[in-house]
Design a protein around this motif. Structure first.
Motif, PDB file in Angstrom:
ATOM      1  N   ASN A  55       0.972  -1.569  -0.200  1.00  0.00           N
ATOM      2  CA  ASN A  55       0.020   0.376   0.343  1.00  0.00           C
ATOM      3  C   ASN A  55       0.753   1.530   0.022  1.00  0.00           C
ATOM      4  O   ASN A  55       0.161   1.916  -0.577  1.00  0.00           O
ATOM      5  CB  ASN A  55      -1.055   0.305   0.993  1.00  0.00           C
ATOM      6  N   ASN A  81      -6.730   3.515  -4.254  1.00  0.00           N
ATOM      7  CA  ASN A  81      -6.245   2.860  -3.605  1.00  0.00           C
ATOM      8  C   ASN A  81      -7.170   1.951  -2.913  1.00  0.00           C
ATOM      9  O   ASN A  81      -6.419   1.323  -2.152  1.00  0.00           O
ATOM     10  CB  ASN A  81      -5.272   4.278  -2.712  1.00  0.00           C
ATOM     11  N   ILE A  82      -8.561   2.541  -2.271  1.00  0.00           N
ATOM     12  CA  ILE A  82      -9.288   2.117  -2.227  1.00  0.00           C
ATOM     13  C   ILE A  82      -9.411   0.469  -2.938  1.00  0.00           C
ATOM     14  O   ILE A  82      -9.184  -0.749  -2.608  1.00  0.00           O
ATOM     15  CB  ILE A  82     -10.542   2.287  -1.947  1.00  0.00           C
TER      16      ILE A  82
END
Length: 140
Positions: free
Chosen positions: A48, A95-96
């Motif tokens: 991430n 990003n989600i």
């Protein structure tokens, strides 16, 4: 009914244009850059975090390409800041997407990066047109 026709014409002016085609082509380059840099950094940091670093690098490259080839505007710090702000919805969506696909569904990081890179293109184009480069023409 007249409002519907107005919005259809407006959408046509935005999405059926040579500049949108160039935007999509640069988006492919940008998507490749984001995936490449994200994957490269994922060997050293969490997936991430690597996505965020790769996204930022590809965003800067994208600003240069879009300014020159799509919107034909000179580079300025103010426009770069607006460009980065215009990409916040795209970043959130991607990003989600990476979080869900990698962390929740267990996808391979490259697959998560590629799939996430597909999302947000039309939304980002409209935001860039309206806020950063102000190129949307009036509908007749």
């Amino acid at each position: 009914m007249n409002k519907l026709i107005f919005y259809i014409k407006k959408a046509k002016n935005i999405f059926i244009s040579p500049s949108f085609g160039r935007f999509v082509a640069i988006g492919l380059v940008n998507g490749f850059n984001a995936v490449f840099f994200s994957y490269l950094f994922s060997k050293f940091w969490l997936v991430n975090v690597s996505f965020i670093i790769g996204y930022c690098i590809s965003l800067t490259i994208s600003y240069f390409l879009n300014s020159h080839f799509v919107f034909h505007r000179k580079l300025t710090v103010e426009r770069y800041c607006k460009y980065c702000l215009s990409y916040i919805p795209n970043f959130i969506i991607q990003n989600i997407g990476v979080f869900i696909m990698f962390n929740c569904l267990g996808w391979h990081e490259i697959a998560a990066f590629i799939f996430a890179a597909i999302f947000g293109v039309p939304v980002t184009y409209v935001i860039l047109n309206l806020l950063t480069f102000k190129t949307v023409k009036k509908v007749k």
